[in-house]
Design a protein around this motif. Structure first.
Motif, PDB file in Angstrom:
ATOM      1  N   ASP A   9       3.728  40.720   6.124  1.00  0.00           N
ATOM      2  CA  ASP A   9       4.065  40.073   4.858  1.00  0.00           C
ATOM      3  C   ASP A   9       3.346  40.878   3.770  1.00  0.00           C
ATOM      4  OD1 ASP A   9       4.677  38.363   2.799  1.00  0.00           O
ATOM      5  OD2 ASP A   9       3.426  36.716   3.505  1.00  0.00           O
ATOM      6  N   PHE A  10       3.981  41.968   3.328  1.00  0.00           N
ATOM      7  CA  PHE A  10       3.349  42.912   2.403  1.00  0.00           C
ATOM      8  C   PHE A  10       2.757  42.217   1.177  1.00  0.00           C
ATOM      9  CE2 PHE A  10       6.045  45.805   4.787  1.00  0.00           C
ATOM     10  CZ  PHE A  10       5.191  46.877   4.982  1.00  0.00           C
ATOM     11  N   GLY A  11       1.498  42.550   0.877  1.00  0.00           N
ATOM     12  CA  GLY A  11       0.827  42.045  -0.305  1.00  0.00           C
ATOM     13  C   GLY A  11       0.095  40.731  -0.098  1.00  0.00           C
ATOM     14  N   TRP A  12       0.328  40.043   1.019  1.00  0.00           N
ATOM     15  CA  TRP A  12      -0.357  38.785   1.312  1.00  0.00           C
ATOM     16  C   TRP A  12      -1.861  39.040   1.256  1.00  0.00           C
ATOM     17  CZ3 TRP A  12      -3.294  37.683   5.817  1.00  0.00           C
ATOM     18  CH2 TRP A  12      -3.581  36.337   6.050  1.00  0.00           C
ATOM     19  N   THR A  13      -2.594  38.184   0.570  1.00  0.00           N
ATOM     20  CA  THR A  13      -4.021  38.407   0.338  1.00  0.00           C
ATOM     21  C   THR A  13      -4.861  37.910   1.510  1.00  0.00           C
ATOM     22  OG1 THR A  13      -3.680  38.193  -2.033  1.00  0.00           O
ATOM     23  CG2 THR A  13      -5.931  37.953  -1.246  1.00  0.00           C
ATOM     24  N   ALA A  14      -5.813  38.732   1.913  1.00  0.00           N
ATOM     25  CA  ALA A  14      -6.712  38.375   3.010  1.00  0.00           C
ATOM     26  C   ALA A  14      -7.507  37.127   2.658  1.00  0.00           C
ATOM     27  CB  ALA A  14      -7.673  39.530   3.290  1.00  0.00           C
ATOM     28  N   PRO A  15      -7.471  36.107   3.507  1.00  0.00           N
ATOM     29  CA  PRO A  15      -8.311  34.930   3.271  1.00  0.00           C
ATOM     30  C   PRO A  15      -9.787  35.293   3.410  1.00  0.00           C
ATOM     31  CG  PRO A  15      -6.551  34.418   4.831  1.00  0.00           C
ATOM     32  CD  PRO A  15      -6.568  35.913   4.647  1.00  0.00           C
ATOM     33  N   ASP A  16     -10.610  34.674   2.595  1.00  0.00           N
ATOM     34  CA  ASP A  16     -12.042  34.927   2.675  1.00  0.00           C
ATOM     35  C   ASP A  16     -12.564  34.384   4.000  1.00  0.00           C
ATOM     36  OD1 ASP A  16     -14.446  35.920   1.897  1.00  0.00           O
ATOM     37  OD2 ASP A  16     -14.873  34.354   0.434  1.00  0.00           O
ATOM     38  N   PRO A 121      -4.910  42.100  21.371  1.00  0.00           N
ATOM     39  CA  PRO A 121      -5.425  42.447  20.045  1.00  0.00           C
ATOM     40  C   PRO A 121      -4.336  42.321  18.986  1.00  0.00           C
ATOM     41  CG  PRO A 121      -4.873  44.456  21.214  1.00  0.00           C
ATOM     42  CD  PRO A 121      -4.606  43.312  22.172  1.00  0.00           C
ATOM     43  N   GLU A 122      -4.754  42.008  17.782  1.00  0.00           N
ATOM     44  CA  GLU A 122      -3.852  41.942  16.625  1.00  0.00           C
ATOM     45  C   GLU A 122      -4.568  42.579  15.448  1.00  0.00           C
ATOM     46  OE1 GLU A 122      -0.844  38.914  14.316  1.00  0.00           O
ATOM     47  OE2 GLU A 122      -2.268  38.072  15.756  1.00  0.00           O
ATOM     48  N   PHE A 123      -3.829  43.357  14.676  1.00  0.00           N
ATOM     49  CA  PHE A 123      -4.417  44.202  13.632  1.00  0.00           C
ATOM     50  C   PHE A 123      -3.848  43.842  12.266  1.00  0.00           C
ATOM     51  CE2 PHE A 123      -4.094  46.353  17.667  1.00  0.00           C
ATOM     52  CZ  PHE A 123      -5.400  46.725  17.904  1.00  0.00           C
ATOM     53  N   PHE A 124      -4.740  43.530  11.327  1.00  0.00           N
ATOM     54  CA  PHE A 124      -4.378  43.232   9.948  1.00  0.00           C
ATOM     55  C   PHE A 124      -4.968  44.332   9.071  1.00  0.00           C
ATOM     56  CE2 PHE A 124      -4.009  39.233  12.073  1.00  0.00           C
ATOM     57  CZ  PHE A 124      -3.098  38.470  11.366  1.00  0.00           C
ATOM     58  N   GLY A 125      -4.114  45.167   8.494  1.00  0.00           N
ATOM     59  CA  GLY A 125      -4.558  46.269   7.665  1.00  0.00           C
ATOM     60  C   GLY A 125      -4.332  45.981   6.196  1.00  0.00           C
ATOM     61  N   LEU A 130      -7.286  44.201  -0.887  1.00  0.00           N
ATOM     62  CA  LEU A 130      -7.152  43.188   0.166  1.00  0.00           C
ATOM     63  C   LEU A 130      -5.754  42.578   0.249  1.00  0.00           C
ATOM     64  CD1 LEU A 130     -10.667  41.493  -0.021  1.00  0.00           C
ATOM     65  CD2 LEU A 130      -9.857  43.191   1.628  1.00  0.00           C
ATOM     66  N   GLY A 131      -4.738  43.371  -0.095  1.00  0.00           N
ATOM     67  CA  GLY A 131      -3.344  42.978   0.110  1.00  0.00           C
ATOM     68  C   GLY A 131      -2.874  43.540   1.447  1.00  0.00           C
ATOM     69  N   LEU A 132      -2.210  42.723   2.229  1.00  0.00           N
ATOM     70  CA  LEU A 132      -1.770  43.140   3.564  1.00  0.00           C
ATOM     71  C   LEU A 132      -0.746  44.261   3.471  1.00  0.00           C
ATOM     72  CD1 LEU A 132      -2.061  42.486   6.617  1.00  0.00           C
ATOM     73  CD2 LEU A 132      -0.078  40.991   6.360  1.00  0.00           C
ATOM     74  N   GLN A 133      -0.970  45.311   4.236  1.00  0.00           N
ATOM     75  CA  GLN A 133      -0.068  46.458   4.286  1.00  0.00           C
ATOM     76  C   GLN A 133       0.335  46.834   5.711  1.00  0.00           C
ATOM     77  OE1 GLN A 133       1.350  48.034   1.652  1.00  0.00           O
ATOM     78  NE2 GLN A 133       0.373  46.495   0.366  1.00  0.00           N
ATOM     79  N   TYR A 134      -0.358  46.284   6.710  1.00  0.00           N
ATOM     80  CA  TYR A 134      -0.021  46.610   8.092  1.00  0.00           C
ATOM     81  C   TYR A 134      -0.340  45.435   8.996  1.00  0.00           C
ATOM     82  CZ  TYR A 134       0.446  49.219  12.459  1.00  0.00           C
ATOM     83  OH  TYR A 134       0.853  49.658  13.700  1.00  0.00           O
ATOM     84  N   ARG A 135       0.635  45.069   9.811  1.00  0.00           N
ATOM     85  CA  ARG A 135       0.427  44.077  10.868  1.00  0.00           C
ATOM     86  C   ARG A 135       1.249  44.549  12.064  1.00  0.00           C
ATOM     87  NH1 ARG A 135       0.898  37.470  10.608  1.00  0.00           N
ATOM     88  NH2 ARG A 135      -0.145  37.116  12.592  1.00  0.00           N
ATOM     89  N   GLY A 136       0.743  45.605  12.667  1.00  0.00           N
ATOM     90  CA  GLY A 136       1.470  46.233  13.753  1.00  0.00           C
ATOM     91  C   GLY A 136       0.575  46.518  14.938  1.00  0.00           C
ATOM     92  N   ARG A 137       1.091  47.336  15.811  1.00  0.00           N
ATOM     93  CA  ARG A 137       0.401  47.613  17.065  1.00  0.00           C
ATOM     94  C   ARG A 137      -0.602  48.764  16.927  1.00  0.00           C
ATOM     95  NH1 ARG A 137       5.261  50.504  20.507  1.00  0.00           N
ATOM     96  NH2 ARG A 137       5.287  52.454  19.303  1.00  0.00           N
ATOM     97  N   LEU A 138      -1.461  48.867  17.922  1.00  0.00           N
ATOM     98  CA  LEU A 138      -2.406  49.974  18.023  1.00  0.00           C
ATOM     99  C   LEU A 138      -1.636  51.264  18.301  1.00  0.00           C
ATOM    100  CD1 LEU A 138      -5.379  50.999  18.348  1.00  0.00           C
ATOM    101  CD2 LEU A 138      -5.122  50.486  20.787  1.00  0.00           C
ATOM    102  N   ASP A 139      -0.819  51.219  19.337  1.00  0.00           N
ATOM    103  CA  ASP A 139      -0.001  52.354  19.758  1.00  0.00           C
ATOM    104  C   ASP A 139       1.020  51.815  20.753  1.00  0.00           C
ATOM    105  OD1 ASP A 139      -1.310  52.150  22.322  1.00  0.00           O
ATOM    106  OD2 ASP A 139      -2.843  53.562  21.669  1.00  0.00           O
ATOM    107  N   GLY A 140       1.789  52.665  21.356  1.00  0.00           N
ATOM    108  CA  GLY A 140       2.811  52.234  22.295  1.00  0.00           C
ATOM    109  C   GLY A 140       2.314  52.031  23.708  1.00  0.00           C
ATOM    110  N   GLY A 141       1.015  52.068  23.909  1.00  0.00           N
ATOM    111  CA  GLY A 141       0.463  52.011  25.255  1.00  0.00           C
ATOM    112  C   GLY A 141       0.453  50.647  25.898  1.00  0.00           C
ATOM    113  N   GLY A 142       0.339  49.582  25.091  1.00  0.00           N
ATOM    114  CA  GLY A 142       0.194  48.264  25.691  1.00  0.00           C
ATOM    115  C   GLY A 142      -1.003  48.261  26.610  1.00  0.00           C
ATOM    116  N   ARG A 143      -0.756  47.976  27.876  1.00  0.00           N
ATOM    117  CA  ARG A 143      -1.843  47.955  28.854  1.00  0.00           C
ATOM    118  C   ARG A 143      -1.987  49.292  29.579  1.00  0.00           C
ATOM    119  NH1 ARG A 143      -1.064  42.310  31.933  1.00  0.00           N
ATOM    120  NH2 ARG A 143      -2.671  43.225  33.249  1.00  0.00           N
TER     121      ARG A 143
END
Length: 183
Positions: A9-16, A121-125, A130-143
């Motif tokens: 959700d691009f631009g969503w502000t990180a909660p404190d 794991p889940e990644f919030f970039g 502090l506007g959200l720009q990434y909510r994706g995976r680490l890489d294609g490796g999974g396990r």
């Protein structure tokens, strides 16, 4: 059970937040914030996805910190049901692997709920504001770790650090569900 994270959700502000860290400090979002960007990782100790990716997470975190990205990890799992995720075990894991970033305990699970965390794991970039720009995976490796994997998280966070914008195409993270406390 494997769960995928929602799309960014691009631009969503990180909660404190203000949470205890495994090094004994009480840290806020302001303490974690980087000069160029901020990465918040939801992870835990027992998840097989986290365990198999931990070396890659630690590598990317160190490389991102060199680019001015603030990095922190949060464990929100219910330790009463999953004792491997207790604070004492978090301290052990952080020391054993020499975490270069704070590992925070969200015992109340309020921070995980505020972020809408779904899996580990889940990644919030976040960008510098502090506007959200990434909510994706680490890489294609999974396990499965493979040397030929594109470093999706690292490349996205580097782009955010350099331009303030995350990639438009993102592949959701997949991992174990957050272990919520019974209501």
């Amino acid at each position: 059970m494997a769960v995928s994270s929602p799309v960014c959700d691009f631009g969503w502000t990180a909660p404190d937040l203000t949470l205890p860290a495994t090094d004994g400090r009480l840290l806020s979002l302001a303490d974690l914030r980087g000069k160029t960007a901020t990465l918040v990782i939801f992870m835990c100790n027992h998840c097989p996805y986290v365990i198999s990716a931990l070396d890659r997470i630690l590598r990317d975190a160190r490389d991102l910190q060199a680019l001015g990205v603030g990095v922190a990890a949060i464990n929100a799992n219910d330790a009463a049901t999953y004792p491997a995720d207790s604070f004492d075990n978090m301290v052990r894991l952080a020391r054993q692997h020499d975490f270069a970033f704070p590992y925070l305990h969200d015992e109340s699970q309020q921070v995980a709920r505020a972020y809408g965390a779904a899996c580990t794991p889940e990644f919030f970039g976040f960008d510098a504001d502090l506007g959200l720009q990434y909510r994706g995976r680490l890489d294609g490796g999974g396990r499965q770790a493979r040397p030929d994997l594109r470093r999706d998280l690292f490349e996205a966070m580097r782009q955010i650090a350099e331009t303030g914008q995350g990639p438009q195409d993102q592949i959701p993270s997949m991992g174990c569900s957050i272990k919520w406390r019974a209501a």
